[in-house]
Write an enzyme that holds these catalytic residues in place. Structure first.
Site, short mmCIF file in Angstrom:
data_model
loop_
_atom_site.label_atom_id
_atom_site.label_comp_id
_atom_site.label_asym_id
_atom_site.label_seq_id
_atom_site.Cartn_x
_atom_site.Cartn_y
_atom_site.Cartn_z
N HIS A 1 0.84 -1.21 0.00
CA HIS A 1 0.00 0.00 0.00
C HIS A 1 0.87 1.25 0.00
CE1 HIS A 1 -3.69 -2.26 0.71
NE2 HIS A 1 -2.98 -2.98 1.56
N ASP B 1 8.41 6.12 7.56
CA ASP B 1 7.97 5.65 8.87
C ASP B 1 6.84 6.55 9.32
OD1 ASP B 1 9.04 3.38 10.64
OD2 ASP B 1 8.40 4.93 12.05
N LYS C 1 -7.14 9.55 -1.27
CA LYS C 1 -6.36 9.51 -0.02
C LYS C 1 -5.11 10.37 -0.17
CE LYS C 1 -3.82 6.60 3.22
NZ LYS C 1 -3.36 5.28 3.65
P1 IMP Z 1 5.43 1.70 9.80
O1 IMP Z 1 5.54 3.09 9.25
O2 IMP Z 1 5.60 0.68 8.76
O3 IMP Z 1 6.31 1.50 11.00
O4 IMP Z 1 3.95 1.45 10.30
C1 IMP Z 1 3.20 2.40 10.88
C2 IMP Z 1 1.83 1.87 11.27
O5 IMP Z 1 1.02 3.03 11.38
C3 IMP Z 1 1.17 0.97 10.24
O6 IMP Z 1 1.28 -0.38 10.55
C4 IMP Z 1 -0.28 1.39 10.34
O7 IMP Z 1 -0.92 0.66 11.32
C5 IMP Z 1 -0.19 2.83 10.76
N1 IMP Z 1 -0.23 3.72 9.58
C6 IMP Z 1 0.75 4.47 9.05
N2 IMP Z 1 0.34 5.13 7.97
C7 IMP Z 1 -0.93 4.78 7.80
C8 IMP Z 1 -1.90 5.11 6.81
O8 IMP Z 1 -1.68 5.85 5.85
N3 IMP Z 1 -3.11 4.55 7.00
C9 IMP Z 1 -3.42 3.72 8.03
N4 IMP Z 1 -2.55 3.35 8.94
C10 IMP Z 1 -1.31 3.88 8.83
#
Ligand code: IMP
Length: 195
Positions: A11, A65, A164
């Protein structure tokens, strides 16, 4: 220009690719692990992961991140969003907010870019509200319970990727990256003329 994205999240790749192609950047998923240091700072996590990935691959790359910061929970889950999503999930967050009238929350995104000879970090936010129940089937993570304040009340999960990207933290940071890459590239092309 080709840029590697250090992630296993398709995604993120889709959302970022769509923005960056407008700046002439072709993004691809880089096959190297995103090694995360433990920190309360998204910037420290993103930059640390980008440097580790660069030292392994030696190709221009970015790391995204991001996290969800909920006002009534004093910023929780923030940098722990990924872990919280995997453990208590969307339903767990809704339970924590049951009966809480203040539904304000912001997503933060940090994109760390290593494009030799440059290293650069971009921050952006998307603020809005946590809904009372999940809505929509698109997106990922907390998308079904987050409605951006600039939108029409729909959650990110009820929007197409293009929609989005109009409001999201990630797309805003990606546009900053795109503008910077264009400028940095122009400067280098310009300066090389004088070599
Ligand atoms: P990371 O950036 O991969 O460490 O993950 C951040 C976490 O924040 C993800 O697993 C999601 O649960 C949440 N997150 C970050 N960006 C989004 C977004 O655009 N939509 C929904 N959840 C998000």
């Amino acid at each position: 220009m080709r840029l590697g994205l250090v992630t296993g999240n398709r995604h993120k790749l889709e959302e970022l690719s769509l923005v960056l192609r407008d700046y002439g950047v072709e993004l691809y998923m880089l096959d190297t692990p995103k090694i995360e240091v433990q920190s309360n700072s998204l910037e420290v996590i993103a930059l640390g992961a980008a440097r580790k990935a660069y030292s392994r691959t030696r190709v221009p790359l970015i790391v995204d991140d991001s996290g969800l910061f909920i006002e009534a929970l004093r910023g929780f889950p923030g940098p722990y969003s990924s872990y919280v999503y995997k453990t208590i999930g969307v339903e767990g967050i809704l339970r924590l907010l049951r009966g809480v009238p203040d539904r304000r929350a912001c997503f933060h995104a940090v994109i760390a870019a290593i494009v030799p000879p440059y290293e650069k970090v971009f921050h952006a936010r998307s603020c809005g509200f946590i809904t009372e129940s999940p809505r929509g089937a698109g997106g990922f993570g907390f998308d079904p319970i987050f409605a951006p304040e600039e939108g029409d009340g729909r959650t990110f999960a009820e929007m197409s990727i293009e929609e989005k990207n109009r409001y999201s933290h990630r797309a805003k940071a990606a546009r900053m990256l795109g503008v910077w890459l264009r400028e940095a590239f122009k400067r280098r092309v310009g300066s090389s003329k004088h070599l």
